[in-house]
Design a protein around this motif. Structure first.
Motif, PDB file in Angstrom:
ATOM      1  N   SER A 158       0.002  -4.919   8.073  1.00 24.14           N
ATOM      2  CA  SER A 158      -0.298  -3.521   7.770  1.00 24.14           C
ATOM      3  C   SER A 158      -1.426  -3.384   6.749  1.00 24.14           C
ATOM      4  O   SER A 158      -1.804  -2.281   6.382  1.00 24.14           O
ATOM      5  N   LEU A 159      -1.980  -4.511   6.276  1.00 27.71           N
ATOM      6  CA  LEU A 159      -3.059  -4.433   5.286  1.00 27.71           C
ATOM      7  C   LEU A 159      -4.380  -4.083   5.965  1.00 27.71           C
ATOM      8  O   LEU A 159      -4.551  -4.277   7.160  1.00 27.71           O
TER       9      LEU A 159
ATOM     10  N   GLU B 105      -0.045  -5.355  -5.708  1.00 23.36           N
ATOM     11  CA  GLU B 105       0.560  -4.045  -5.433  1.00 23.36           C
ATOM     12  C   GLU B 105       1.321  -4.050  -4.116  1.00 23.36           C
ATOM     13  O   GLU B 105       2.259  -3.299  -3.925  1.00 23.36           O
ATOM     14  N   ARG B 106       0.854  -4.877  -3.168  1.00 29.54           N
ATOM     15  CA  ARG B 106       1.423  -4.843  -1.819  1.00 29.54           C
ATOM     16  C   ARG B 106       2.268  -6.067  -1.517  1.00 29.54           C
ATOM     17  O   ARG B 106       2.471  -6.412  -0.360  1.00 29.54           O
ATOM     18  N   ARG B 107       2.802  -6.716  -2.540  1.00 27.15           N
ATOM     19  CA  ARG B 107       3.438  -8.006  -2.294  1.00 27.15           C
ATOM     20  C   ARG B 107       4.631  -7.949  -1.345  1.00 27.15           C
ATOM     21  O   ARG B 107       4.945  -8.917  -0.690  1.00 27.15           O
ATOM     22  N   ARG B 108       5.306  -6.795  -1.257  1.00 31.66           N
ATOM     23  CA  ARG B 108       6.453  -6.692  -0.338  1.00 31.66           C
ATOM     24  C   ARG B 108       6.046  -6.148   1.031  1.00 31.66           C
ATOM     25  O   ARG B 108       6.865  -6.056   1.934  1.00 31.66           O
ATOM     26  N   GLN B 109       4.794  -5.751   1.162  1.00 31.33           N
ATOM     27  CA  GLN B 109       4.350  -5.122   2.399  1.00 31.33           C
ATOM     28  C   GLN B 109       4.049  -6.174   3.469  1.00 31.33           C
ATOM     29  O   GLN B 109       3.686  -7.299   3.151  1.00 31.33           O
ATOM     30  N   GLN B 110       4.176  -5.790   4.741  1.00 36.43           N
ATOM     31  CA  GLN B 110       3.833  -6.712   5.828  1.00 36.43           C
ATOM     32  C   GLN B 110       2.336  -6.965   5.862  1.00 36.43           C
ATOM     33  O   GLN B 110       1.540  -6.035   5.751  1.00 36.43           O
TER      34      GLN B 110
ATOM     35  N   SER C   9       5.724 -10.787   4.823  1.00 38.66           N
ATOM     36  CA  SER C   9       5.231 -10.003   3.701  1.00 38.66           C
ATOM     37  C   SER C   9       4.087 -10.773   3.041  1.00 38.66           C
ATOM     38  O   SER C   9       3.878 -11.961   3.308  1.00 38.66           O
TER      39      SER C   9
END
Lengths: 236, 293
Positions: A135-136, A127-132, A93
């Motif tokens: 996927s950015l 905003e995307r701290r938990r996202q892989q 993440s």
């Protein structure tokens, strides 16, 4: 004062040398551009400096001879390297990437503070701290790579082709961040680029590489106005 | 129906053992891209050491603790002495080296303790419970609990600790890990240590069910290889699920498929491997980095 002094640096892959006794210095608190065509040896210099590649010659960083140091030790000494293709961990993440970037920092409180600080500079990452990370978007990944490197509290930040694969507007944004890191925090930056025009606008000094050697050096403003240099080396 | 559930429970117990050894294989594979064919035999050596300590009068629990720690050191030692020197060599070389480990540790056990079978002391009490006609022994329950604890501990280390983060990072990319200051080689070394201890846990679980012999882990290794292939070679969760599935498939298949029966049950892991390689080569939980050769 020079934070980095490189004398007679030779390095390569296998039996062939790509760098032939390169000499250059980086002054503390400046932005230095390392320019040149594809295959000139720019990336090889950064890889030799961060210890990913064995090298010969003298590399002095803040008074320490780096050749005795493992890559991990160099990070502890304050050398950060953002490799081409970002250097982020795709299946971690965003937050785990930042935690990995702070691997050399022992103080948990400091890590948490730094994280919040870079989240405020890069709200998209917050905003995307938990996202892989994988996927950015390309621009977000470059920002993550930058924040990841900053988590180690570097004295010298080396960045390999930050503009690669990014839209011009986003590249400009990244360079603005470089400039503010330099202005506000006095951070020293060594930026490898093919996009010479843009880089010279932000850099203080510049070196131009050709076939494994530095052939031109000077103030960025001079190189920018020197037509002979522009034509023969930078392909503008 | 009672028979079905009985076989399911029994299958889960053997599956838990396959899963532990598969976990050891996967731990090493995801960090170093090496399949350690010697994993089972290293575990056999550890199991013999635990048995020997018990023979000398050390209580079983204490001897398991001592040997668990010693197994960790054995894994570290094997990495330093045998694997590191060939870490840059071709895949074929490394395969031969780990096959060499297999031969070496099996021969070592044979040399030290001979070919006679020994009775491994039981870790769990004898009894059991009847639940709606299905017999659940204390040993079955114990094995499943051990696997659960092992999985939870591993998961927690990987997910929540600095060490786990560094080990996952090293498995993802050694170069990127070096650039954030992780001492990658040390992480690989620890990975071999954790794997050896995990393998020992598998051997200690299987010991009381079979007898101790130098070749006791060979069939288990076969099942573990099938489990890791089924679950995906780079997924610890896959190794656990794969092991349980293989265990259940073996137990059900041996009873309900008359042409297999008890004698041909070893066909089942091979069939599972074949099917998963045809249908989904990366395994159930693997990521899609398959290289065609």
């Amino acid at each position: 004062m020079n934070i980095l002094t490189v004398r007679d640096l030779s390095a390569g892959y296998g039996a062939t040398d790509v760098l032939h006794k390169v000499n250059f210095t980086v002054e503390q608190g400046t932005i230095v551009a390392l320019l040149g065509a594809n295959g000139a040896g720019k990336t090889t210099i950064l890889r030799a400096l961060s210890g990913l590649l064995p090298s010969r010659g003298v590399v002095e960083f803040g008074g320490t001879d780096l050749r005795q140091c493992s890559p991990a030790r160099r990070v502890e000494l304050g050398l950060a390297h953002i490799p081409q293709g970002r250097g982020t961990f795709g299946d971690f993440s965003v937050e785990e990437n930042l935690a990995a970037g702070a691997f050399t920092i022992r103080d948990k409180k400091q890590i948490a503070e730094d994280m919040e600080r870079w989240y405020s500079v890069f709200p998209r990452l917050a905003e995307r701290r938990r996202q892989q990370a994988g996927s950015l978007s390309g621009g977000e990944q470059q920002m993550l790579a930058l924040a990841r490197a900053l988590m180690s509290r570097p004295k010298l930040l080396m960045c390999d082709e930050p503009s690669l694969g990014l839209a011009p507007a986003i590249t400009e944004q990244i360079f603005e961040i470089f400039k503010s890191l330099n202005d506000e925090h006095g951070m020293t930056l060594l930026i490898v680029e093919q996009n010479a025009d843009l880089t010279l606008q932000f850099a203080h000094t510049a070196y131009v590489m050709e076939a494994g050697d530095i052939t031109v050096s000077g103030l960025a403003s001079e190189l920018l106005s020197n037509e002979a240099v522009q034509q023969s080396y930078l392909g503008v | 129906m009672v028979l079905f559930f009985q076989l399911l429970i029994d299958g889960l117990a053997s599956g838990a053992i396959y899963a532990s050894l598969a976990l050891a294989l996967v731990l090493i594979f995801r960090a170093t891209r090496i399949v350690n064919f010697g994993q089972g035999e290293m575990a056999t050596l550890s199991a013999y050491c635990a048995w020997q300590l018990c023979e000398w009068g050390v209580p079983i629990a204490l001897s398991l603790l001592i040997v668990g720690a010693a197994s960790f050191l054995l894994g570290v030692l094997v990495f330093r002495a045998v694997i590191k020197p060939v870490s840059k060599a071709s895949t074929e070389t490394v395969v031969v080296v780990t096959l060499g480990l297999f031969v070496f540790f099996q021969a070592l056990c044979l040399w030290l303790w001979g070919a006679d079978q020994r009775a491994f002391p039981a870790m769990f009490p004898g009894g059991g419970w009847d639940i709606l006609g299905v017999r659940v022994t204390a040993s079955t329950l114990g094995i499943l609990l051990v696997l659960l604890c092992l999985a939870a501990t591993m998961g927690a280390i990987f997910r929540f600790t600095r060490l786990g983060l560094a080990m996952r990072a090293s498995a993802y990319s050694s170069e990127k890990s070096l650039l954030v200051g992780i001492r990658v080689e040390r992480m690989l070394m620890l990975g071999w240590g954790f794997a050896a201890t995990t393998g020992f846990i598998a051997a200690a679980l299987v010991g009381p069910r079979l007898f101790l012999s130098p070749t006791m882990m060979m069939p288990i290794l076969l099942y573990a290889l099938a489990s890791a292939t089924l679950g995906g070679w780079d997924s610890p969760l896959g190794a656990l699920v794969g092991g349980l599935i293989v265990g259940v498939a073996e137990s059900l298949g041996a009873t309900f498929l008359p042409f297999i029966g008890a004698d041909l049950r070893v066909v089942i892991p091979i069939a599972v491997t074949l099917v998963i390689l045809l249908v989904r080569p990366v395994g159930l939980f693997g990521s899609s980095t398959v290289v065609k050769v």
